[in-house]
Design a protein around this motif. Sequence first.
Motif, PDB file in Angstrom:
ATOM      1  N   PHE A 227     101.912  42.472 -24.673  1.00 34.74           N
ATOM      2  CA  PHE A 227     102.563  43.268 -23.629  1.00 34.74           C
ATOM      3  C   PHE A 227     102.818  42.447 -22.357  1.00 34.74           C
ATOM      4  CE2 PHE A 227      99.994  46.350 -26.121  1.00 34.74           C
ATOM      5  CZ  PHE A 227     101.049  47.054 -26.682  1.00 34.74           C
ATOM      6  N   GLN A 228     101.796  41.787 -21.865  1.00 32.23           N
ATOM      7  CA  GLN A 228     101.949  40.904 -20.708  1.00 32.23           C
ATOM      8  C   GLN A 228     101.705  39.478 -21.190  1.00 32.23           C
ATOM      9  OE1 GLN A 228     103.101  41.780 -17.661  1.00 32.23           O
ATOM     10  NE2 GLN A 228     103.380  43.813 -18.579  1.00 32.23           N
ATOM     11  N   LYS A 229     102.796  38.791 -21.447  1.00 29.81           N
ATOM     12  CA  LYS A 229     102.738  37.469 -22.077  1.00 29.81           C
ATOM     13  C   LYS A 229     102.076  36.448 -21.155  1.00 29.81           C
ATOM     14  CE  LYS A 229     105.307  38.711 -25.691  1.00 29.81           C
ATOM     15  NZ  LYS A 229     104.804  38.712 -27.083  1.00 29.81           N
ATOM     16  N   ILE A 230     101.346  35.534 -21.757  1.00 19.13           N
ATOM     17  CA  ILE A 230     100.613  34.555 -20.970  1.00 19.13           C
ATOM     18  C   ILE A 230     101.538  33.598 -20.219  1.00 19.13           C
ATOM     19  CG2 ILE A 230     100.353  32.813 -22.784  1.00 19.13           C
ATOM     20  CD1 ILE A 230      97.380  32.572 -21.726  1.00 19.13           C
ATOM     21  N   GLY A 231     102.783  33.493 -20.657  1.00 18.79           N
ATOM     22  CA  GLY A 231     103.737  32.657 -19.932  1.00 18.79           C
ATOM     23  C   GLY A 231     103.918  33.091 -18.489  1.00 18.79           C
ATOM     24  N   PHE A 232     103.813  34.387 -18.222  1.00 15.61           N
ATOM     25  CA  PHE A 232     103.926  34.868 -16.842  1.00 15.61           C
ATOM     26  C   PHE A 232     102.729  34.414 -16.016  1.00 15.61           C
ATOM     27  CE2 PHE A 232     106.851  37.779 -18.962  1.00 15.61           C
ATOM     28  CZ  PHE A 232     107.925  37.773 -18.075  1.00 15.61           C
ATOM     29  N   ALA A 233     101.534  34.400 -16.619  1.00 15.30           N
ATOM     30  CA  ALA A 233     100.346  33.925 -15.914  1.00 15.30           C
ATOM     31  C   ALA A 233     100.487  32.444 -15.575  1.00 15.30           C
ATOM     32  CB  ALA A 233      99.104  34.160 -16.768  1.00 15.30           C
ATOM     33  N   ARG A 234     100.991  31.671 -16.518  1.00 16.05           N
ATOM     34  CA  ARG A 234     101.180  30.236 -16.261  1.00 16.05           C
ATOM     35  C   ARG A 234     102.210  30.018 -15.162  1.00 16.05           C
ATOM     36  NH1 ARG A 234     101.278  29.267 -22.769  1.00 16.05           N
ATOM     37  NH2 ARG A 234      99.013  29.206 -23.079  1.00 16.05           N
ATOM     38  N   ARG A 235     103.240  30.849 -15.146  1.00 15.29           N
ATOM     39  CA  ARG A 235     104.240  30.745 -14.080  1.00 15.29           C
ATOM     40  C   ARG A 235     103.626  31.077 -12.718  1.00 15.29           C
ATOM     41  NH1 ARG A 235     109.471  34.820 -13.482  1.00 15.29           N
ATOM     42  NH2 ARG A 235     110.027  34.213 -11.346  1.00 15.29           N
ATOM     43  N   TYR A 236     102.756  32.092 -12.692  1.00 16.23           N
ATOM     44  CA  TYR A 236     102.139  32.489 -11.419  1.00 16.23           C
ATOM     45  C   TYR A 236     101.362  31.326 -10.807  1.00 16.23           C
ATOM     46  CZ  TYR A 236      99.789  35.598  -8.068  1.00 16.23           C
ATOM     47  OH  TYR A 236      99.337  36.203  -6.901  1.00 16.23           O
ATOM     48  N   VAL A 237     100.548  30.644 -11.621  1.00 16.20           N
ATOM     49  CA  VAL A 237      99.733  29.566 -11.055  1.00 16.20           C
ATOM     50  C   VAL A 237     100.589  28.369 -10.656  1.00 16.20           C
ATOM     51  CG1 VAL A 237      97.694  30.317 -12.313  1.00 16.20           C
ATOM     52  CG2 VAL A 237      99.135  28.536 -13.296  1.00 16.20           C
ATOM     53  N   GLU A 238     101.766  28.236 -11.229  1.00 12.98           N
ATOM     54  CA  GLU A 238     102.675  27.172 -10.825  1.00 12.98           C
ATOM     55  C   GLU A 238     103.361  27.491  -9.495  1.00 12.98           C
ATOM     56  OE1 GLU A 238     105.426  26.689 -14.010  1.00 12.98           O
ATOM     57  OE2 GLU A 238     103.995  25.691 -15.353  1.00 12.98           O
TER      58      GLU A 238
END
Length: 279
Positions: A227-238
């Motif tokens: 549902f909430q893909k980990i790619g968004f988390a990686r983008r946030y920390v970038e």
Amino acid sequence: MAQPVERHTVDVNGIPLSYLAAGDEGAPPLILLHGTFWSRVWQPVLPALGEHSRCYALDFPGFGRSGGELDVEQASVPALAQTVLDAADALGIGEFDVAAHDIGGGVAQQLAAYSGRVRKMVLMNAVMFDSWPVPAVERFRDPDVRANTSEEDLLAARRKSTQGCAVRTLTEEELEDYLSPWHSPARSRSWMAMAAAADPRYTLDLVPALKEAAIPTRLVWGRDDDFQKIGFARRYVEEVPNADLVEVDGKHIPTEDSPDAVATAMREHLAAQHSAKAP
């Protein structure tokens, strides 16, 4: 030593809001927020989190064990953020740490960006940028869908999605516990109101303020979330300063798949802040 978990109620603007509490009264306050589930998502880690923090896992109005009922306006991210601040005031909390899951993560980001009261933040499989609403939620933005969805329909949908939020197979008792609030028509309507209010502009508009605030943030993420893909988390920390990511085994509710890993990652993050602030 793991701390006992107790349920309490606080009056917020005339509505009894329920919360799960753990930890000593004098410990640093940690407010934990839910999204389309309820405070039950935090239950597996509260005993461990209570070793460091005074935890308040809040149920929004019309959710979990709280009273009241949300309409679409009251269920928006900015409105829910104000509810959290009102609850903090009612509990005698000034500054606080915040941890949030799902749409609650959007609320936490609103608080971090604008309230001036958030010391540190944890986002667990949370909405951000334009990651939401997912299709199963977005369809409830249609008033005809909401009007034609029965309590039984919603229960069936929640049962399926809840089981899909964990890698392990939840027991029937666990599923019934998660689903128990939605046997109430008012809570079913509140859930649909939150779904109807889901709008990515609330998190997209926050990005400049989050970058400026640079609140120390840890993202703790079940890496197999559909549902909430980990790619968004990686983008946030970038993109957002002062943020890091800890990936754990699990799906959308990693507290059910990896409670020890989630609790450890959260405690380490929160303790680092408070150690740094110690005289």
